[in-house]
Design a protein around this motif. Structure first.
Motif, PDB file in Angstrom:
ATOM      1  N   ILE A  92       0.870  -1.188   0.000  1.00  0.00           N
ATOM      2  CA  ILE A  92       0.000   0.000   0.000  1.00  0.00           C
ATOM      3  C   ILE A  92       0.901   1.230   0.000  1.00  0.00           C
ATOM      4  O   ILE A  92       1.840   1.306   0.792  1.00  0.00           O
ATOM      5  CB  ILE A  92      -0.908   0.022   1.256  1.00  0.00           C
ATOM      6  N   LEU A  93       0.614   2.170  -0.890  1.00  0.00           N
ATOM      7  CA  LEU A  93       1.400   3.407  -0.933  1.00  0.00           C
ATOM      8  C   LEU A  93       0.465   4.610  -0.890  1.00  0.00           C
ATOM      9  O   LEU A  93      -0.607   4.602  -1.513  1.00  0.00           O
ATOM     10  CB  LEU A  93       2.248   3.459  -2.209  1.00  0.00           C
ATOM     11  N   GLY A  94       0.875   5.625  -0.139  1.00  0.00           N
ATOM     12  CA  GLY A  94       0.111   6.878  -0.122  1.00  0.00           C
ATOM     13  C   GLY A  94      -1.238   6.776   0.556  1.00  0.00           C
ATOM     14  O   GLY A  94      -2.170   7.521   0.216  1.00  0.00           O
ATOM     15  N   HIS A  95      -1.367   5.865   1.526  1.00  0.00           N
ATOM     16  CA  HIS A  95      -2.622   5.823   2.284  1.00  0.00           C
ATOM     17  C   HIS A  95      -2.847   7.190   2.933  1.00  0.00           C
ATOM     18  O   HIS A  95      -1.895   7.851   3.342  1.00  0.00           O
ATOM     19  CB  HIS A  95      -2.544   4.715   3.343  1.00  0.00           C
ATOM     20  N   SER A  96      -4.091   7.597   3.053  1.00  0.00           N
ATOM     21  CA  SER A  96      -4.364   8.954   3.587  1.00  0.00           C
ATOM     22  C   SER A  96      -3.828   9.118   5.013  1.00  0.00           C
ATOM     23  O   SER A  96      -3.479  10.231   5.416  1.00  0.00           O
ATOM     24  CB  SER A  96      -5.853   9.271   3.536  1.00  0.00           C
ATOM     25  N   MET A 108       6.686  11.882  -2.887  1.00  0.00           N
ATOM     26  CA  MET A 108       7.211  10.672  -2.230  1.00  0.00           C
ATOM     27  C   MET A 108       6.461   9.427  -2.722  1.00  0.00           C
ATOM     28  O   MET A 108       7.064   8.364  -2.931  1.00  0.00           O
ATOM     29  CB  MET A 108       7.073  10.782  -0.707  1.00  0.00           C
ATOM     30  N   VAL A 109       5.176   9.569  -2.902  1.00  0.00           N
ATOM     31  CA  VAL A 109       4.377   8.439  -3.379  1.00  0.00           C
ATOM     32  C   VAL A 109       4.887   8.007  -4.764  1.00  0.00           C
ATOM     33  O   VAL A 109       5.040   6.821  -5.044  1.00  0.00           O
ATOM     34  CB  VAL A 109       2.865   8.788  -3.418  1.00  0.00           C
ATOM     35  N   GLN A 146      -3.540  13.905  -7.809  1.00  0.00           N
ATOM     36  CA  GLN A 146      -2.872  12.819  -7.069  1.00  0.00           C
ATOM     37  C   GLN A 146      -2.400  11.723  -8.037  1.00  0.00           C
ATOM     38  O   GLN A 146      -1.281  11.223  -7.917  1.00  0.00           O
ATOM     39  CB  GLN A 146      -3.832  12.208  -6.038  1.00  0.00           C
ATOM     40  N   ILE A 147      -3.254  11.382  -8.998  1.00  0.00           N
ATOM     41  CA  ILE A 147      -2.899  10.294  -9.924  1.00  0.00           C
ATOM     42  C   ILE A 147      -1.786  10.730 -10.877  1.00  0.00           C
ATOM     43  O   ILE A 147      -0.819   9.999 -11.093  1.00  0.00           O
ATOM     44  CB  ILE A 147      -4.146   9.803 -10.689  1.00  0.00           C
ATOM     45  N   LYS A 148      -1.923  11.928 -11.433  1.00  0.00           N
ATOM     46  CA  LYS A 148      -0.887  12.385 -12.384  1.00  0.00           C
ATOM     47  C   LYS A 148       0.474  12.415 -11.702  1.00  0.00           C
ATOM     48  O   LYS A 148       1.483  12.030 -12.291  1.00  0.00           O
ATOM     49  CB  LYS A 148      -1.248  13.758 -12.933  1.00  0.00           C
ATOM     50  N   ARG A 149       0.497  12.858 -10.447  1.00  0.00           N
ATOM     51  CA  ARG A 149       1.788  12.910  -9.743  1.00  0.00           C
ATOM     52  C   ARG A 149       2.265  11.512  -9.359  1.00  0.00           C
ATOM     53  O   ARG A 149       3.449  11.206  -9.479  1.00  0.00           O
ATOM     54  CB  ARG A 149       1.663  13.792  -8.500  1.00  0.00           C
ATOM     55  N   ALA A 150       1.367  10.676  -8.896  1.00  0.00           N
ATOM     56  CA  ALA A 150       1.777   9.328  -8.468  1.00  0.00           C
ATOM     57  C   ALA A 150       2.337   8.524  -9.642  1.00  0.00           C
ATOM     58  O   ALA A 150       3.268   7.737  -9.481  1.00  0.00           O
ATOM     59  CB  ALA A 150       0.596   8.593  -7.841  1.00  0.00           C
ATOM     60  N   PHE A 151       1.760   8.725 -10.841  1.00  0.00           N
ATOM     61  CA  PHE A 151       2.154   7.923 -12.012  1.00  0.00           C
ATOM     62  C   PHE A 151       3.199   8.610 -12.890  1.00  0.00           C
ATOM     63  O   PHE A 151       3.513   8.111 -13.979  1.00  0.00           O
ATOM     64  CB  PHE A 151       0.925   7.577 -12.867  1.00  0.00           C
ATOM     65  N   LYS A 152       3.725   9.741 -12.424  1.00  0.00           N
ATOM     66  CA  LYS A 152       4.694  10.488 -13.234  1.00  0.00           C
ATOM     67  C   LYS A 152       5.891   9.602 -13.603  1.00  0.00           C
ATOM     68  O   LYS A 152       6.487   8.939 -12.749  1.00  0.00           O
ATOM     69  CB  LYS A 152       5.171  11.694 -12.415  1.00  0.00           C
ATOM     70  N   LYS A 153       6.207   9.570 -14.878  1.00  0.00           N
ATOM     71  CA  LYS A 153       7.335   8.802 -15.422  1.00  0.00           C
ATOM     72  C   LYS A 153       7.210   7.288 -15.196  1.00  0.00           C
ATOM     73  O   LYS A 153       8.204   6.582 -15.073  1.00  0.00           O
ATOM     74  CB  LYS A 153       8.666   9.313 -14.871  1.00  0.00           C
ATOM     75  N   ALA A 192     -11.183   7.177 -16.309  1.00  0.00           N
ATOM     76  CA  ALA A 192     -11.094   8.171 -17.392  1.00  0.00           C
ATOM     77  C   ALA A 192      -9.758   8.931 -17.304  1.00  0.00           C
ATOM     78  O   ALA A 192      -9.152   9.253 -18.335  1.00  0.00           O
ATOM     79  CB  ALA A 192     -12.273   9.130 -17.314  1.00  0.00           C
ATOM     80  N   ILE A 193      -9.308   9.197 -16.082  1.00  0.00           N
ATOM     81  CA  ILE A 193      -8.007   9.889 -15.912  1.00  0.00           C
ATOM     82  C   ILE A 193      -6.882   8.995 -16.453  1.00  0.00           C
ATOM     83  O   ILE A 193      -5.983   9.445 -17.162  1.00  0.00           O
ATOM     84  CB  ILE A 193      -7.769  10.242 -14.418  1.00  0.00           C
TER      85      ILE A 193
END
Ligand code: PGA
Length: 251
Positions: A92-96, A108-109, A146-153, A192-193
């Protein structure tokens, strides 16, 4: 067809001996489940729990966090390789709760996501809005960031492996669940994102869970939704009810 995945998030509960007792209570039911089942347990329980599940093919063990570096002077941290060696498959990563109490940022995520994928662990990356954001009507905007940053590169082949857990913060541990329609609307929005970033094939392949007070009563309607591919379950994963949830997956 995406296979459903039900994951328990034990959080900071269960000593190793308590963990063995709980696993023995749940094991038979989980083995017969028609979905993937993951037990995300505290670090110190991993060795004992993995041993109990030896030979159970649809059950895997997960961790609740890890560090993004390979090794080094990071007192109190745990690396991907340490988890791998113990037989861990998911993390699990980035749990609230990590974001709120331990200052984890999207940046960091992202680093943890890249490290987990590089080392062969499957991230369960958590996203979700606060009550204020929900009331302001910015749920999807917030989750898109959150998704765009988490999945960057991260490339499409790796992205496909990731599990996204949609966890509205206002629903976690509160007994207040998103209705099946609310949860479906956001999970469809998340797909969709992913479609915008990676295209149709990845969006269709990626599995999206709902989490936040999911329990034996509400799981059936949530899991019946077309874009909800499973659940991340906190409180209800600590008792026999967990098997009612894994058992409610019909396909
Ligand atoms: P909950 O927790 O099921 O107790 O709401 C879910 C989670 O935080 O993963």
């Amino acid at each position: 067809m995406r296979k459903k995945i039900i994951a328990g998030n034990w959080k900071m509960n269960m000593t190793p001996s308590e963990a063995v007792n709980l696993v023995n209570l749940l094991k038979d039911g989980c083995e017969n489940a028609l979905c993937d089942v993951v037990f995300c347990v505290p670090f110190v329980d991993i060795a004992a729990v993995t041993k109990e599940f030896e030979g159970c093919k649809n059950i895997a063990v997960g961790a609740q966090n890890m560090h993004f570096e390979n090794n080094g002077a990071y007192t109190g941290e745990v690396s991907a390789d340490m988890l791998k060696e113990l037989g861990v498959k998911y993390v699990i990563l980035g749990h609230s709760e990590r974001r709120e109490y331990f200052g984890e940022t999207d940046h960091m995520v992202n680093k943890k996501m890249k490290q987990a994928l590089k080392r062969g662990l499957i991230p369960i990356v958590c996203v979700g809005e606060s009550l204020e954001m929900k009331d302001e009507g910015i749920t999807i905007d917030h989750i898109a960031i959150q998704i765009k940053r988490a999945f960057k590169k991260i490339d499409a082949d790796d992205a496909k492996k990731v599990i996204i857990a949609y966890e509205p913060i206002w629903a976690i541990g509160t007994g207040r669940t998103a209705s099946a329609y609310q949860a479906e609307e956001v999970c469809a929005g998340i797909r969709a994102i992913i479609n915008d970033i990676y295209g149709d094939e990845t969006a269709e392949a990626i599995r999206i869970q709902y989490g936040g007070s999911m329990n034996a009563e509400n799981c059936e309607s949530l899991l019946a939704m077309p874009d909800i591919d499973g659940g991340l379950i906190g409180g209800a994963s600590l008792k026999a009810d967990f098997n009612l949830i894994t058992g409610c997956v019909k396909e």
